[in-house]
Motif scaffolding. Structure first.
Motif, PDB file in Angstrom:
ATOM      1  N   GLN A  30      90.426 -56.409  36.498  1.00  0.00           N
ATOM      2  CA  GLN A  30      89.826 -57.529  35.773  1.00  0.00           C
ATOM      3  C   GLN A  30      89.528 -58.682  36.721  1.00  0.00           C
ATOM      4  OE1 GLN A  30      92.612 -58.369  32.657  1.00  0.00           O
ATOM      5  NE2 GLN A  30      91.848 -56.735  31.348  1.00  0.00           N
ATOM      6  N   ARG A  31      90.465 -58.975  37.624  1.00  0.00           N
ATOM      7  CA  ARG A  31      90.246 -60.072  38.579  1.00  0.00           C
ATOM      8  C   ARG A  31      89.090 -59.771  39.514  1.00  0.00           C
ATOM      9  NH1 ARG A  31      95.860 -60.313  38.350  1.00  0.00           N
ATOM     10  NH2 ARG A  31      96.241 -59.076  40.208  1.00  0.00           N
TER      11      ARG A  31
ATOM     12  N   ARG B 194     100.202 -60.693  37.274  1.00  0.00           N
ATOM     13  CA  ARG B 194     100.402 -59.250  37.091  1.00  0.00           C
ATOM     14  C   ARG B 194      99.682 -58.486  38.201  1.00  0.00           C
ATOM     15  NH1 ARG B 194      98.675 -57.314  31.797  1.00  0.00           N
ATOM     16  NH2 ARG B 194      99.826 -55.482  32.422  1.00  0.00           N
TER      17      ARG B 194
ATOM     18  N   PRO C 292      95.042 -55.476  35.417  1.00  0.00           N
ATOM     19  CA  PRO C 292      94.761 -56.882  35.744  1.00  0.00           C
ATOM     20  C   PRO C 292      94.043 -57.061  37.084  1.00  0.00           C
ATOM     21  CG  PRO C 292      97.010 -56.661  34.964  1.00  0.00           C
ATOM     22  CD  PRO C 292      96.464 -55.274  35.156  1.00  0.00           C
TER      23      PRO C 292
END
Length: 66
Positions: free
Chosen positions: A54-55, A46, A51
Motif C-alpha cells: 500500500q505504501r 506495520r 501495508p
C-alpha cells in the motif's frame, strides 16, 4: 525513512539489493525482493506485505507474488 530520503539513496539501495538477490534465479523474485526491502525502510508502523505494498502503491493482487 521518508520517500524523499529514499530517493536520495535509491541508487545505492538498488546496487545493494541487486547484489543481495543475485542468487535468485527468477527476475520477478529479484524485483519483489527489492520492493520488499524498500518497503521495510519506508516509514510505517506495520511491516507486513500488505501495508508495504500500500505504501509503495502496488496493486493488492501483487501480494501473492511477494
Amino acid at each position: 525513512m521518508t520517500p524523499e530520503e529514499m530517493a536520495g539513496v535509491r541508487e545505492d539501495l538498488e546496487a545493494f539489493t541487486t547484489e543481495m538477490f543475485d542468487g535468485f534465479f527468477r527476475a520477478d523474485q529479484r524485483r519483489w525482493g527489492q520492493v520488499y526491502v524498500r518497503g521495510l525502510l519506508l516509514e510505517g508502523r506495520r511491516k507486513s506485505v500488505e501495508p508495504i505494498l500500500q505504501r509503495l502503491a502496488h496493486h493488492p493482487k501483487d501480494t501473492a507474488q511477494v
